[in-house]
Design a protein around this motif. Structure first.
Motif, mmCIF file in Angstrom:
data_model
loop_
_atom_site.group_PDB
_atom_site.id
_atom_site.type_symbol
_atom_site.label_atom_id
_atom_site.label_comp_id
_atom_site.label_asym_id
_atom_site.label_seq_id
_atom_site.Cartn_x
_atom_site.Cartn_y
_atom_site.Cartn_z
ATOM 1 N N ALA A 50 0.736 -1.046 0.022
ATOM 2 C CA ALA A 50 0.142 0.198 0.040
ATOM 3 C C ALA A 50 0.942 1.210 0.138
ATOM 4 N N VAL A 51 1.717 1.103 0.905
ATOM 5 C CA VAL A 51 2.744 2.497 1.041
ATOM 6 C C VAL A 51 3.698 2.612 -0.311
ATOM 7 N N LEU A 276 1.551 8.174 4.002
ATOM 8 C CA LEU A 276 0.784 7.577 4.865
ATOM 9 C C LEU A 276 -0.212 8.525 5.280
ATOM 10 N N LYS A 277 -0.227 9.973 4.741
ATOM 11 C CA LYS A 277 -1.048 10.883 4.887
ATOM 12 C C LYS A 277 -2.089 10.835 3.721
ATOM 13 N N ASP A 278 -1.574 10.325 2.643
ATOM 14 C CA ASP A 278 -2.585 10.351 1.349
ATOM 15 C C ASP A 278 -3.823 9.540 1.902
ATOM 16 N N LEU A 290 -5.234 -1.439 10.164
ATOM 17 C CA LEU A 290 -3.960 -0.967 10.440
ATOM 18 C C LEU A 290 -4.065 0.496 10.628
ATOM 19 N N ASP A 291 -3.286 0.971 11.569
ATOM 20 C CA ASP A 291 -3.504 2.400 11.923
ATOM 21 C C ASP A 291 -2.074 3.312 11.390
ATOM 22 N N PRO A 292 -2.241 3.936 10.448
ATOM 23 C CA PRO A 292 -1.069 4.764 10.132
ATOM 24 C C PRO A 292 -0.527 5.471 11.068
ATOM 25 N N HIS A 293 0.686 5.518 11.131
ATOM 26 C CA HIS A 293 1.529 6.081 11.945
ATOM 27 C C HIS A 293 2.665 6.872 11.508
ATOM 28 N N PRO A 294 2.660 8.038 10.909
ATOM 29 C CA PRO A 294 3.888 8.687 10.322
ATOM 30 C C PRO A 294 4.499 9.328 11.404
ATOM 31 N N GLY A 295 5.772 9.316 11.307
ATOM 32 C CA GLY A 295 6.945 9.939 11.924
ATOM 33 C C GLY A 295 8.169 10.004 11.543
ATOM 34 N N THR A 296 8.984 10.498 12.414
ATOM 35 C CA THR A 296 10.408 10.929 12.077
ATOM 36 C C THR A 296 11.426 9.617 12.318
#
Length: 323
Positions: A50-51, A276-278, A290-296
């Motif tokens: 997906a990503v 992930l924010k798309d 699945l819970d998207p978890h964008p981060g650094t």
């Protein structure tokens, strides 16, 4: 003579810096290889695809998924650790990566030193399931049967060294039951074994089992996290079902080989976070629970390091044998 030597050294260092900058500016120059230490069809594979599709669109190069299941991710990790550190080879890391760091006697790579985390991807639930229409309708019934019949109950999981496999060992210990933990080569094999009556129960990531649960082929007995799933709100947690002290959840992310230029890591992080924010990617992941978890990169590294310490302590306390 000394000044000449300093000029030579400075020239070499400058050339190295310029080469690194040039490599970063030219990235990506070919397809991206994303190595997944799991079989196709599982949560890791679904997340990567997906990503990866959206990431490929943003980078202007296709992201090719390379599934290398087995041995707790050793084959996948070794392939990426030895790859050219130019950003064109990625590794899907997870809580399973952290487990392997403590579960194996030796690894052909250093989990902390040989990789640079790029970004977290998602967090997700694990679930204990039984065949629909079988003898177990609740987790309490399963535990009661296991206690009355030591060694006769079989619980299937993906490969040895995965978070699911270790979570099953933890469940066995926390519930105080004597059961057989049966590892399979990926989630599809676990599903087939459950539906074929080869095993009594399974412990796996919820997302790839959702279709089977919704089709009433598999029956969910308990969620293993610290709270109920938003997609299965009527299913209790294992603690609510009476197994105190048993909590297990999972996450995944991306990493690259050590010495990958920081500019490339920053570019990958930026584009992964955007993916992930798309809205399309976000919905696709959420539909799979699945819970998207964008981060650094720093947050991804903290997830990995914290889990290495946590699972290492669990393995030690449970006295699980080193693989």
């Amino acid at each position: 003579m000394i000044s000449t030597m300093f000029r030579c050294v400075a020239g070499v260092l400058l050339a190295g810096v310029l080469a690194t900058q040039a490599g970063a500016q030219g990235f990506p120059s070919k397809p991206i290889r994303l190595v997944v230490p799991n079989a196709p069809g599982g949560a890791a594979d679904l997340t990567a695809r997906a990503v990866g599709q959206k990431l490929g669109e943003t980078l202007g190069q296709p992201v090719v998924i390379d599934n290398k299941p087995g041995a707790g991710g050793v084959a996948a990790g070794e392939a990426v650790a030895k790859a050219v550190p130019d950003g064109h080879t990625l590794l899907l890391i997870s809580s399973g990566t952290a487990v392997s760091a403590s579960l194996f006697k030796s690894l052909p790579f250093d989990t902390v030193k040989d990789f640079i985390p790029v970004a977290p991807l998602a967090t997700f639930d694990l679930v204990i399931v039984a065949p629909e229409g079988g003898r177990f309708k609740t987790l309490g019934e399963l535990v009661a049967y296991a206690r009355a019949n030591p060694g006769k109950l079989n619980i299937g999981t993906p490969n040895i060294g995965t978070t699911q496999n270790l979570a099953a060992e933890l469940f066995k210990s926390a519930a105080g039951i004597d059961v057989q933990i049966v590892p399979f080569n990926g989630t599809p094999a676990v599903i087939n074994a459950l539906r074929g009556g080869q095993i009594d129960a399974g412990l796996d990531i919820l997302s790839p089992l959702l279709a089977q649960i919704k089709a009433r082929a598999l029956h969910p007995l308990a969620i293993t996290g610290d709270k109920r799933s938003r997609v299965l709100p009527d299913v209790p947690t294992a603690r609510e079902a009476g197994v105190n002290g048993f909590v297990a959840a999972s996450w995944n992310g991306l990493a690259v080989p050590a010495k990958t230029p920081k500019e490339v890591v920053a570019r990958l992080n930026r584009d992964v976070v955007a993916a992930l924010k798309d809205p399309v990617v976000k919905k696709k992941l959420e539909d799979l629970n699945l819970d998207p978890h964008p981060g650094t990169p720093e947050q991804a590294a903290a997830l990995l390091n914290d889990d290495i310490r946590r699972w290492g302590g669990v393995i030690e306390r449970a006295k699980l044998p080193k693989q």
